[in-house]
Scaffold this active site. Sequence first.
Site, PDB file in Angstrom:
ATOM      1  CE  LYS A  12      35.007  37.142  50.537  1.00 45.14           C
ATOM      2  NZ  LYS A  12      34.507  38.497  50.324  1.00 45.14           N
ATOM      3  CG  HIS A  94      30.386  34.969  47.822  1.00 47.71           C
ATOM      4  ND1 HIS A  94      30.972  36.091  47.284  1.00 47.71           N
ATOM      5  CD2 HIS A  94      30.498  35.087  49.166  1.00 47.71           C
ATOM      6  CE1 HIS A  94      31.428  36.848  48.274  1.00 47.71           C
ATOM      7  NE2 HIS A  94      31.160  36.252  49.427  1.00 47.71           N
ATOM      8  CD  GLU A 164      28.415  37.214  52.238  1.00 46.95           C
ATOM      9  OE1 GLU A 164      29.159  37.169  53.213  1.00 46.95           O
ATOM     10  OE2 GLU A 164      28.772  36.919  51.093  1.00 46.95           O
TER      11      GLU A 164
HETATM   12  P1  13P Z   1      34.142  40.786  54.210  1.00 41.27           P
HETATM   13  O1  13P Z   1      33.934  40.277  55.616  1.00 41.27           O
HETATM   14  O2  13P Z   1      35.604  40.872  53.836  1.00 41.27           O
HETATM   15  O3  13P Z   1      33.386  42.042  53.936  1.00 41.27           O
HETATM   16  O4  13P Z   1      33.545  39.649  53.234  1.00 41.27           O
HETATM   17  C1  13P Z   1      32.270  39.188  53.450  1.00 41.27           C
HETATM   18  C2  13P Z   1      32.041  38.045  52.529  1.00 41.27           C
HETATM   19  O5  13P Z   1      31.935  38.221  51.337  1.00 41.27           O
HETATM   20  C3  13P Z   1      31.976  36.698  53.103  1.00 41.27           C
HETATM   21  O6  13P Z   1      31.523  35.778  52.175  1.00 41.27           O
END
Ligand code: 13P
Length: 248
Positions: A12, A94, A164
């Site tokens: 990110k 995403h 996700e």
């Molecule tokens: P986290 O592992 O911080 O919850 O994030 C997941 C994510 O969005 C991966 O793309």
Amino acid sequence: MARTPFIAGNWKMNTTKAEAVALATAIAAGTKGPAEVGIAPPFVYLDAVSAAVKGSAVKVGAQDVYFEKSGAFTGEISVAMLKDVGVSFVLTGHSERRHVLMEKPELVGKKAAAVLDAGLILVHCVGEKLEERDNGTTFAVCQAQLDELPATIADPAKLVIAYEPVWAIGTGRTATDAQAQEVHAYIRGALAKKYGKDFADAVRIQYGGSMKPDNAAGLLGQTDVDGGLIGGAALKAESFLGIVNAAK
Ligand code: 13P
């Protein structure tokens, strides 16, 4: 069918250049075992991270892309540019791009098609918000996001789906093993309807959302969970490699 697990870190908007290179170097040095491993740093560090992992099995990925080939698109990055700096996989859809940057399904679909057209691995993210889970529309939301994908895809090895659930991302609240498996099985069924059973059986479906070394084995042990897309725990080599090593 046996699918090679794929564990990818989505960094990110985190790290400095020095931190990115150090993290990539440590991950390349510590990567062993059967899982395929990928890392997706911020755009501006892709070149340096590619150099840092050169010669290792670690794949470098991008967190986003623009679908046009070149031209007057201020601030945007093309698939050709990504290939030029060693990228082999690209995320689309995403939840942060959908719900924070307000990307519409049509745009997500164009990006996904551009990634596949370029021969790169597409990691297409799907997942419901908490209110959608609560009102029983989890499958419908995931289906609509899968519908963004092209009608035909030549090679199942070039498609990865990341499930996700938005309520699990960065919250410390992970889906249970059974909740993950239920949606992953739905997704594989949806892919089978669209692309055929053999194709669907070959596609890796990652789980993402507060995956950590201590919950990874349970999630990765589910029949239709073929890896993870990791946010927070991907920012430290030790925790990321803990998840990589949990994949069998
Ligand atoms: P986290 O592992 O911080 O919850 O994030 C997941 C994510 O969005 C991966 O793309």
